[in-house]
Design an enzyme around this catalytic site. Structure first.
Site, PDB file in Angstrom:
ATOM      1  N   GLY A   1      -5.333   5.454  -1.072  1.00 14.58           N
ATOM      2  CA  GLY A   1      -4.457   4.506  -1.074  1.00 14.58           C
ATOM      3  C   GLY A   1      -3.354   4.510  -2.242  1.00 14.58           C
ATOM      4  N   HIS A   2      -2.387   3.749  -2.329  1.00 11.83           N
ATOM      5  CA  HIS A   2      -1.373   3.929  -3.350  1.00 11.83           C
ATOM      6  C   HIS A   2      -1.792   3.557  -4.741  1.00 11.83           C
ATOM      7  CE1 HIS A   2      -0.891  -0.420  -3.477  1.00 11.83           C
ATOM      8  NE2 HIS A   2      -1.174  -0.624  -1.816  1.00 11.83           N
TER       9      HIS A   2
END
Length: 313
Positions: free
Chosen positions: A226-227
């Site tokens: 994820g970011h």
């Protein structure tokens, strides 16, 4: 598109304080790098602010010129992306020329955007897409159907398997009344040297900073990073594991298959998480081993519970 600062304030319902020249702006950028034609934003109360910024989105005005005061800075930033271009942190204001090493082997069916750098003896397979500003080092291989975008930087001796995605925007959304509003990515992806990534892996670009895969990591097929997450050096992540946004995995960790790591969770160095565990809280013990379903707990505790379940009644 370009828009006047006063018009942007009106559309956002912002209060314009310390108004100066009502100039045109055409992009959003982090506040410390914003230029005269850009709107910077400050996610926290304290942040570095470029004196050159045309305007700034803030929750509390502190003397900034053309301060657009809003209740929720991140939501205002997300809304502004409807009218303003996003300039990522590492994106130059003037696009550089592409540099392709003579020894690189780039298939005729690959697409390369503007300002792409490809190093010596790197192989780019058919159907690969390299977006604007992507940098790939020497002795790499990018397999068929992989997309690398968002100013991503890839080091030397990196292998990325087929149909992977590196640098696309992540799962970062904000509530806007009953609807959801996507938060744009200002960061990118940074992959260090000697990383091996198998097929169908997704690595999202960072929202505020970069998503980082450190040196020597190995990622199995169908892993999701994820970011704004960081994976420490020489860590291994098995297939179908998902690492949520802003999580941090330490050095020399081993994460089993189908593991879930929650948003913002921190995992210490040399930790092992066995398959199908759900890590909802940070693991601070170096070298610990965690198991079970939800939530993950120390393996020794988990196996005691299993033994208790199996004991005749």
């Amino acid at each position: 598109m370009s828009i006047r600062i006063s018009e942007l304030a009106k559309r956002l319902g912002a209060r314009l304080e310390n108004a100066s020249v009502d100039s045109m702006v055409d992009a959003l950028a982090m506040a410390d790098v914003a230029a005269h034609n850009e709107v910077g934003f400050i996610p926290g109360v304290r942040a570095l602010i470029s004196d050159a910024a045309g305007a700034v989105l803030v929750s509390v005005a502190q003397g900034q010129r053309n301060a657009l005061v809003v209740d929720n800075v991140l939501l205002a930033c997300a809304r502004s992306s409807e009218w303003l271009r996003i300039r990522r942190n590492g994106e130059p204001r003037t696009r550089r020329a592409s540099v392709l090493a003579e020894s690189a082997r780039i298939a005729s069916g690959a697409y390369l955007g503007a300002g792409v750098h490809v190093g010596d003896n790197t192989v780019i397979a058919h159907g690969v897409v390299l977006g604007d500003g992507v940098t790939i080092g020497a002795h790499c291989r990018i397999d068929t159907g992989t997309v690398v975008c968002g100013e991503a930087t890839i080091g030397n001796r990196v292998c990325i398997g087929a149909a992977s995605s590196v640098g696309s925007e992540g799962f970062a959304f904000l509530r806007d009344g009953p609807a959801w509003c996507a938060m744009p990515a200002f960061g990118s992806v940074s992959i260090a040297d000697d990383v091996t990534i198998r097929a169908h892996v997704v690595i999202h670009a960072g929202v505020l900073g970069d998503t980082v895969i450190a040196q020597g990591c190995i990622l199995d097929s169908q892993v999701l990073i994820g970011h704004d997450s960081r994976i420490g050096p020489y860590s291994a992540i098995a297939g179908q594991t998902a690492i949520a946004g802003a999580a941090c995995v330490g050095r020399h960790c081993r994460i089993g298959g189908k593991v879930g790591v929650g948003e913002g969770v921190q995992i210490a160095d040399r930790v092992t998480v066995t398959a199908m565990s759900m890590v909802t809280r940070s693991i601070t013990d170096v070298g610990a081993r965690y198991s079970s379903g939800w939530p993950a707990e120390p393996s020794r505790t988990w196996w005691r519970r299993v033994a208790e379940f199996r004991r005749p009644r």
